[in-house]
Design a protein around this motif. Structure first.
Motif, short mmCIF file in Angstrom:
data_model
loop_
_atom_site.label_atom_id
_atom_site.label_comp_id
_atom_site.label_asym_id
_atom_site.label_seq_id
_atom_site.Cartn_x
_atom_site.Cartn_y
_atom_site.Cartn_z
N ASN A 327 9.50 -1.32 8.72
CA ASN A 327 9.32 0.11 8.92
C ASN A 327 10.19 0.87 7.93
OD1 ASN A 327 11.98 0.65 10.14
ND2 ASN A 327 11.18 -0.50 11.90
N ASP A 328 9.91 2.15 7.81
CA ASP A 328 10.66 3.03 6.94
C ASP A 328 11.90 3.49 7.70
OD1 ASP A 328 11.67 4.99 5.29
OD2 ASP A 328 9.77 6.02 4.99
N PRO A 329 13.10 3.18 7.22
CA PRO A 329 14.30 3.59 7.96
C PRO A 329 14.52 5.10 7.96
CG PRO A 329 14.89 2.62 5.85
CD PRO A 329 13.42 2.40 6.03
N GLU A 330 13.84 5.82 7.05
CA GLU A 330 13.96 7.28 7.00
C GLU A 330 12.55 7.88 6.91
OE1 GLU A 330 18.25 7.84 4.83
OE2 GLU A 330 16.51 7.63 3.54
N CYS A 344 5.39 9.13 9.60
CA CYS A 344 4.90 7.86 9.06
C CYS A 344 6.05 6.86 9.07
CB CYS A 344 4.36 8.08 7.64
SG CYS A 344 3.00 9.25 7.57
N THR A 345 6.05 5.99 10.03
CA THR A 345 7.20 5.11 10.26
C THR A 345 6.97 3.67 9.83
OG1 THR A 345 6.45 4.62 12.50
CG2 THR A 345 7.91 6.51 12.22
N ILE A 346 5.71 3.23 9.76
CA ILE A 346 5.41 1.81 9.63
C ILE A 346 5.09 1.43 8.19
CG2 ILE A 346 3.86 -0.03 10.39
CD1 ILE A 346 3.38 1.60 12.94
N VAL A 347 5.54 0.27 7.78
CA VAL A 347 5.09 -0.37 6.54
C VAL A 347 4.10 -1.45 6.94
CG1 VAL A 347 5.76 -1.72 4.52
CG2 VAL A 347 7.26 0.11 5.36
N ARG A 348 2.88 -1.37 6.42
CA ARG A 348 1.80 -2.26 6.87
C ARG A 348 1.99 -3.66 6.29
NH1 ARG A 348 -3.86 -1.74 7.85
NH2 ARG A 348 -4.65 -3.86 8.07
N SER A 349 2.86 -4.41 6.91
CA SER A 349 3.03 -5.83 6.57
C SER A 349 3.75 -6.47 7.73
CB SER A 349 3.83 -6.00 5.27
OG SER A 349 3.91 -7.36 4.91
N PHE A 471 8.73 1.91 -7.40
CA PHE A 471 7.78 2.96 -7.06
C PHE A 471 8.06 3.44 -5.65
CE2 PHE A 471 5.76 -0.99 -5.73
CZ PHE A 471 5.21 -0.69 -4.49
N ASP A 472 7.55 4.62 -5.33
CA ASP A 472 7.76 5.21 -4.01
C ASP A 472 6.60 4.81 -3.11
OD1 ASP A 472 8.37 6.69 -1.80
OD2 ASP A 472 7.99 8.65 -2.72
N LEU A 473 6.86 3.95 -2.14
CA LEU A 473 5.80 3.48 -1.25
C LEU A 473 5.19 4.61 -0.42
CD1 LEU A 473 4.33 0.86 -0.46
CD2 LEU A 473 5.99 0.57 1.38
N HIS A 474 5.90 5.73 -0.31
CA HIS A 474 5.34 6.89 0.39
C HIS A 474 4.03 7.36 -0.23
CE1 HIS A 474 9.59 8.19 1.94
NE2 HIS A 474 9.02 7.29 2.74
N GLN A 475 3.81 7.04 -1.50
CA GLN A 475 2.60 7.51 -2.18
C GLN A 475 1.38 6.65 -1.86
OE1 GLN A 475 2.77 10.32 -3.82
NE2 GLN A 475 4.99 10.49 -3.67
N ALA A 476 1.58 5.48 -1.27
CA ALA A 476 0.47 4.59 -0.95
C ALA A 476 -0.34 5.13 0.22
CB ALA A 476 1.00 3.19 -0.63
N PRO A 477 -1.60 4.70 0.37
CA PRO A 477 -2.36 5.10 1.55
C PRO A 477 -1.63 4.72 2.84
CG PRO A 477 -3.80 4.04 -0.06
CD PRO A 477 -2.39 3.87 -0.55
N TYR A 478 -1.71 5.60 3.81
CA TYR A 478 -1.15 5.29 5.12
C TYR A 478 -2.31 4.86 6.01
CZ TYR A 478 2.27 5.29 8.87
OH TYR A 478 3.13 4.89 9.86
N TYR A 482 2.11 2.25 5.68
CA TYR A 482 1.98 2.31 4.23
C TYR A 482 1.36 1.01 3.74
CZ TYR A 482 5.05 6.38 4.39
OH TYR A 482 5.58 7.62 4.65
N PHE A 483 0.30 1.12 2.96
CA PHE A 483 -0.57 -0.03 2.74
C PHE A 483 -0.82 -0.27 1.25
CE2 PHE A 483 -4.94 -1.99 2.98
CZ PHE A 483 -4.56 -3.14 3.64
N VAL A 484 -0.34 -1.43 0.77
CA VAL A 484 -0.70 -1.91 -0.57
C VAL A 484 -1.67 -3.08 -0.47
CG1 VAL A 484 1.36 -1.09 -1.76
CG2 VAL A 484 1.40 -3.34 -0.63
#
Length: 525
Positions: A327-330, A344-349, A471-478, A482-484
């Motif tokens: 998850n995103d700590p901030e 947006c709290t979760i990193v999709r992995s 890179f800033d993962l915030h820019q990826a599709p949510y 956050y999803f790569v």
């Protein structure tokens, strides 16, 4: 696209490092993405556009896979999702084909897995496509596979298409498994998921190819909506399909269930590799057991010694898996287009995806199988381990897992995630992954990098290189985080590795970013 349940625990042994992260070299890479060929709304009513509830990210590219021909290193193919949706799937799948070793790629022809790509009927007329995968047969044929779904109906299918050697067009898709559901719920009951495809590298004729996936059923495949909504039971068995005449003008495929983990148990992330000497098929997967001892989550395999005619009845456990996801700590608010603008709290992995590789070299570890996955130790923000195990007896027994990522433990967040593994023709094993080692508290970004570690001595020592970022993962599709992609591509041309991976836009600004992500292929390294 996936569902799963979490439980479990992992063993870790130390590894030696021959290079520190400070000394890691950056491998050059090239953006091979293209402007989206799909028009807005091309999925028609079946794409399920729900303003305020979901969102499409045009010109986003995620979830790449990379394949190099086992007989001609000049034949290279990459595939990815194009125009990702926030609630699953994409407008279509892009396949980029190269016959000059990856110097240039042709993206002019796409398999017709969705409405946007020109598909029609049950073998292509779907609102969305997902889970791209490609594999080269030894005769030069290229196979592609898709999970194709409607977002407005319960229809879903596993589809394959072939580009014959010397040609540049795709065949009409073939249905491996079509499902619908009395529930009427999109991505609900009778749902096929996380497929992969392997053309048998030991079959010079190109006739043998295998597909494998999981199928979610609750409480049974004929359940109406009320029964599904109140169900207390489910199971998620492994389905398998193969062709034995893949080089024919009109190949035929047969599909069936090959492993049922039992009630309230599940499988996902199936992938088949083929051993080089006797051609044994080894299917690796993530196994979740709630109802039968030992309960927990595991990395597991099953085996076939007759090219898929029969499979081992009992799963062989590689290791427990206690991944909990990142998850995103901030967290920030990154979805103003969704009603309520939730944080947006979760990193999709979330750790349910594994990857396998086999050593086809003539070196001392010839025939060795490797499997990698992410796992959890003690980081409150999520996973921080990339684990690797190997087998020297065709998948019957496995080594104690070892941590292979070189993520520093004294960083703001040391989460590492989404590994891929491959072995080159010299027997060198490589594992790629993302981590947040360069993320800084309070800067408003989720700084992310892509790395690769390599070992020439079977995993005793490792060195590290930098593949992409920061890179800033915030820019990826949510997309439920956050999803790569649920996976990235890694293969080799002879002794040189190639990686195909997703990078988000390095810029900051409004959301959604007009060019959220691109696909990059590394130079040979």
């Amino acid at each position: 696209m996936r569902r799963i349940f979490y439980l479990s625990a992992a063993a870790v042994i130390a590894v030696a490092w021959t290079a520190s992260s400070a000394a890691a070299a950056t491998v050059p890479s090239t953006d091979i993405s293209i402007p989206s060929p799909f028009a807005p709304g091309c999925g028609l009513a079946a794409e399920g556009n729900n303003p305020g509830g979901n969102f499409n990210y045009p010109d986003s590219e995620v979830e790449p896979w990379l394949a190099v021909s086992p007989t001609n290193p000049r034949d290279v193919a990459g595939t990815w999702q194009q125009d990702r949706w926030s609630d699953g799937g994409a407008h279509g799948l892009i396949v980029a084909v190269s016959h000059d070793g990856g110097l240039s790629f042709d993206t002019s022809q796409q398999p017709r897995f969705s409405n946007c790509a020109g598909g029609t009927g049950d073998n292509g007329g779907y609102g969305r496509a997902s889970d791209p995968w490609v594999s080269w047969a030894p005769n030069g044929d290229l196979w592609a596979i898709s999970l194709s779904v409607d977002q407005t109906t319960a229809r879903n299918a596993i589809l394959v298409s072939r580009m014959r050697h010397g040609e540049s067009t795709w065949s009409d898709p073939t249905i491996l498994k079509f499902d619908n559901s009395r529930t009427g719920l999109p991505q609900g009951n009778n749902f096929n998921d996380k497929e992969s495809l392997t053309a048998d590298p030991t079959d010079a004729s190109g006739n043998l190819a295998y597909a494998v996936w999981d199928r979610f059923v609750s409480p049974n495949q004929n359940a109406p909506l009320p029964a599904f909504e109140h169900a207390r039971s489910f199971h998620e068995p492994i389905w398998f399909s193969r062709t034995t005449n893949g080089a024919a003008d009109n190949p035929t495929w047969q599909a069936r269930e090959i492993f049922d983990p039992g009630t309230k148990n599940a499988t996902i992330s199936n992938q088949i590799v083929v051993t080089p000497d006797d051609g044994t098929l080894v299917d690796g997967f993530y196994l979740s057991k709630i109802n039968q001892p030992p309960t927990g989550n595991f990395v597991a395999v099953i085996r076939s010694t007759d090219k898929g005619e029969s499979w081992s009845k009992k799963a062989i456990i590689v290791a427990p898996n206690q991944a909990i996801g990142e998850n995103d700590p901030e967290p920030i608010h990154c979805r103003p287009f969704i009603t309520g603008d939730p944080p947006c709290t979760i990193v999709r992995s979330d750790g349910v995806i594994i990857d396998l590789a086999v050593d086809n070299s003539s070196g001392p570890n010839h025939g060795r199988l490797y499997v990698t996955w992410q796992d959890h130790a003690d980081n409150p923000h999520g996973d921080d381990l990339i684990m690797l195990s190997h087998s020297d007896d065709g998948g019957r027994t496995w080594s104690t897992p070892q941590k292979v990522n070189n993520t520093p433990s004294n960083t703001f967040t040391d989460q590492a995630f989404e590994p891929a593994v491959h072995v080159n023709n010299q027997g060198v094993v490589a594992v790629s992954y993302y981590d947040f080692r360069n993320d800084v508290s309070g800067d408003g970004q989720l700084t992310t990098d892509h790395w690769v570690v390599r070992s020439g001595d079977g995993g005793a020592t490792w060195s590290e290189d930098h593949l992409g970022g920061p890179f800033d993962l915030h820019q990826a599709p949510y997309a439920r985080g956050y999803f790569v992609g649920d996976y990235q591509g890694l293969d080799s041309q002879g002794s040189a590795f190639r990686a195909l991976f997703t990078l988000a836009s390095p810029s900051v600004g409004t959301f959604p970013n007009p060019n959220p992500t691109d696909e990059f292929i590394s130079d040979p390294f």
